[in-house]
Design a protein around this motif. Structure first.
Motif, PDB file in Angstrom:
ATOM      1  N   GLU A  41      33.472  77.051  33.683  1.00 13.65           N
ATOM      2  CA  GLU A  41      32.474  76.245  32.973  1.00 13.65           C
ATOM      3  C   GLU A  41      31.185  76.496  32.951  1.00 13.65           C
ATOM      4  OE1 GLU A  41      33.598  72.973  31.785  1.00 13.65           O
ATOM      5  OE2 GLU A  41      35.748  73.670  32.103  1.00 13.65           O
ATOM      6  N   LEU A  42      30.638  76.628  31.572  1.00 16.99           N
ATOM      7  CA  LEU A  42      29.041  76.592  31.295  1.00 16.99           C
ATOM      8  C   LEU A  42      28.414  75.928  31.852  1.00 16.99           C
ATOM      9  CD1 LEU A  42      29.467  77.774  27.625  1.00 16.99           C
ATOM     10  CD2 LEU A  42      28.505  79.274  29.504  1.00 16.99           C
ATOM     11  N   LEU A  43      27.208  76.079  32.704  1.00 11.55           N
ATOM     12  CA  LEU A  43      26.336  75.230  33.177  1.00 11.55           C
ATOM     13  C   LEU A  43      25.110  75.035  32.160  1.00 11.55           C
ATOM     14  CD1 LEU A  43      26.409  76.524  36.816  1.00 11.55           C
ATOM     15  CD2 LEU A  43      27.485  74.637  35.857  1.00 11.55           C
ATOM     16  N   PRO A  44      25.231  73.858  31.449  1.00 10.90           N
ATOM     17  CA  PRO A  44      24.006  73.721  30.429  1.00 10.90           C
ATOM     18  C   PRO A  44      22.523  73.760  30.726  1.00 10.90           C
ATOM     19  CG  PRO A  44      25.946  72.291  29.979  1.00 10.90           C
ATOM     20  CD  PRO A  44      26.377  72.819  31.332  1.00 10.90           C
ATOM     21  N   GLU A  45      22.408  73.097  32.021  1.00 11.23           N
ATOM     22  CA  GLU A  45      21.076  72.857  32.401  1.00 11.23           C
ATOM     23  C   GLU A  45      20.604  74.116  33.082  1.00 11.23           C
ATOM     24  OE1 GLU A  45      17.427  70.795  33.423  1.00 11.23           O
ATOM     25  OE2 GLU A  45      18.959  70.435  32.135  1.00 11.23           O
ATOM     26  N   ALA A  46      21.336  74.933  33.699  1.00 12.58           N
ATOM     27  CA  ALA A  46      20.987  76.323  34.120  1.00 12.58           C
ATOM     28  C   ALA A  46      20.663  77.400  32.762  1.00 12.58           C
ATOM     29  CB  ALA A  46      21.982  76.904  34.790  1.00 12.58           C
ATOM     30  N   LEU A  47      21.446  77.074  31.877  1.00 17.05           N
ATOM     31  CA  LEU A  47      21.277  77.860  30.514  1.00 17.05           C
ATOM     32  C   LEU A  47      19.921  77.862  30.022  1.00 17.05           C
ATOM     33  CD1 LEU A  47      24.830  77.681  29.112  1.00 17.05           C
ATOM     34  CD2 LEU A  47      23.885  79.728  30.291  1.00 17.05           C
ATOM     35  N   ARG A  48      19.801  76.372  29.839  1.00 16.21           N
ATOM     36  CA  ARG A  48      18.380  76.310  29.327  1.00 16.21           C
ATOM     37  C   ARG A  48      17.331  76.406  30.180  1.00 16.21           C
ATOM     38  NH1 ARG A  48      14.666  72.254  29.797  1.00 16.21           N
ATOM     39  NH2 ARG A  48      15.566  71.186  31.372  1.00 16.21           N
ATOM     40  N   THR A  92      16.804  78.947  32.348  1.00 13.00           N
ATOM     41  CA  THR A  92      16.854  80.379  32.109  1.00 13.00           C
ATOM     42  C   THR A  92      16.635  81.007  30.780  1.00 13.00           C
ATOM     43  OG1 THR A  92      19.246  80.607  32.224  1.00 13.00           O
ATOM     44  CG2 THR A  92      17.847  80.670  34.442  1.00 13.00           C
ATOM     45  N   ARG A  93      16.963  80.090  29.721  1.00  9.41           N
ATOM     46  CA  ARG A  93      16.705  80.610  28.501  1.00  9.41           C
ATOM     47  C   ARG A  93      17.688  81.705  28.156  1.00  9.41           C
ATOM     48  NH1 ARG A  93      11.915  81.080  30.500  1.00  9.41           N
ATOM     49  NH2 ARG A  93      11.631  83.088  29.914  1.00  9.41           N
ATOM     50  N   VAL A  94      19.027  81.309  28.568  1.00  3.03           N
ATOM     51  CA  VAL A  94      20.267  82.202  28.148  1.00  3.03           C
ATOM     52  C   VAL A  94      21.042  81.747  27.204  1.00  3.03           C
ATOM     53  CG1 VAL A  94      21.957  83.495  29.063  1.00  3.03           C
ATOM     54  CG2 VAL A  94      20.010  83.528  30.418  1.00  3.03           C
ATOM     55  N   THR A  95      21.623  81.947  26.255  1.00  3.54           N
ATOM     56  CA  THR A  95      22.317  81.289  25.221  1.00  3.54           C
ATOM     57  C   THR A  95      23.771  81.658  25.704  1.00  3.54           C
ATOM     58  OG1 THR A  95      22.791  83.102  23.864  1.00  3.54           O
ATOM     59  CG2 THR A  95      20.695  81.803  23.424  1.00  3.54           C
ATOM     60  N   GLU A  96      24.594  80.603  25.314  1.00  2.00           N
ATOM     61  CA  GLU A  96      26.269  80.755  25.415  1.00  2.00           C
ATOM     62  C   GLU A  96      26.799  82.061  24.998  1.00  2.00           C
ATOM     63  OE1 GLU A  96      30.203  78.303  23.819  1.00  2.00           O
ATOM     64  OE2 GLU A  96      28.279  77.112  24.251  1.00  2.00           O
ATOM     65  N   GLU A  97      26.116  82.627  23.957  1.00  2.00           N
ATOM     66  CA  GLU A  97      26.527  83.695  23.179  1.00  2.00           C
ATOM     67  C   GLU A  97      26.457  84.971  24.077  1.00  2.00           C
ATOM     68  OE1 GLU A  97      24.733  81.529  21.655  1.00  2.00           O
ATOM     69  OE2 GLU A  97      26.210  80.587  20.314  1.00  2.00           O
ATOM     70  N   GLU A  98      25.236  84.848  24.719  1.00  2.00           N
ATOM     71  CA  GLU A  98      24.962  85.850  25.797  1.00  2.00           C
ATOM     72  C   GLU A  98      25.833  85.918  26.970  1.00  2.00           C
ATOM     73  OE1 GLU A  98      20.434  86.965  25.563  1.00  2.00           O
ATOM     74  OE2 GLU A  98      20.945  84.559  25.861  1.00  2.00           O
TER      75      GLU A  98
END
Length: 173
Positions: free
Chosen positions: A110-117, A119-125
């Motif tokens: 499961e992606l962690l949207p808040e952590a992605l936001r 850290t400025r990392v995209t789902e594609e990365e």
């Protein structure tokens, strides 16, 4: 206009000699300071690297800076880096201050949207890192961690309920 293109042989000779000697001094100091100085870079290492490059350029091009002063500046920067890294290995809060903490970006498929936001990392990365690890399905991934030097580590699920390699990484709620 002539000074802009060519200021004399003395200036070229000084840049040539000082450049070679300063470069040699920098390599010598980096070699004796240990492998940690040349490891994968976190923000602290990046700053030291930029400072060393800037110092080298200044020593080579500024006639008012003596080679001895430049070599002292190299030694000072590398010495400070050694002290900080030596301390960070022994004192946890110094390590956290200097290198930061790894960040969990995906946990148990499961992606962690808040952590992605944050850290400025995209789902594609994340998907690219998973593919690079030879995994075709996110459900097969135990975790993706953004390491302190900026790389993405992909940990494949293996049936264990505990991943010891995730020690020190903040786990999601």
């Amino acid at each position: 206009m002539a000074n802009l293109l060519f200021s004399g042989w003395d200036s070229l000779f000084r840049t040539f000699v000082v450049g070679i000697v300063a470069y040699g001094a920098l390599i010598f100091l980096l070699r004796i300071s240990g492998k940690r100085t040349l490891s994968k870079m976190n923000a602290f290492d990046f700053i030291v690297t930029i400072a060393l490059g800037s110092t080298l350029a200044t020593v080579m091009l500024n006639k008012q800076i003596a080679l001895a002063e430049g070599s002292l500046a190299f030694a000072l920067l590398i010495g400070l880096q050694f002290v900080v890294t030596w301390t960070s290995v022994r004192i946890r809060w110094v390590k956290k201050l200097v290198t930061g903490e790894p960040s969990m970006l995906l946990y148990r498929g499961e992606l962690l949207p808040e952590a992605l936001r944050l850290t400025r990392v995209t789902e594609e990365e994340i998907r690219a890192a998973v593919r690079s690890a030879g995994i075709s399905d996110l459900a097969e991934v135990e975790a993706v961690v953004l390491e302190t030097e900026g790389s993405l580590s992909v940990i494949q699920r293996n049936g264990n309920t505990e991943s010891t390699s995730l020690a020190g990484v903040d786990m999601p709620n």
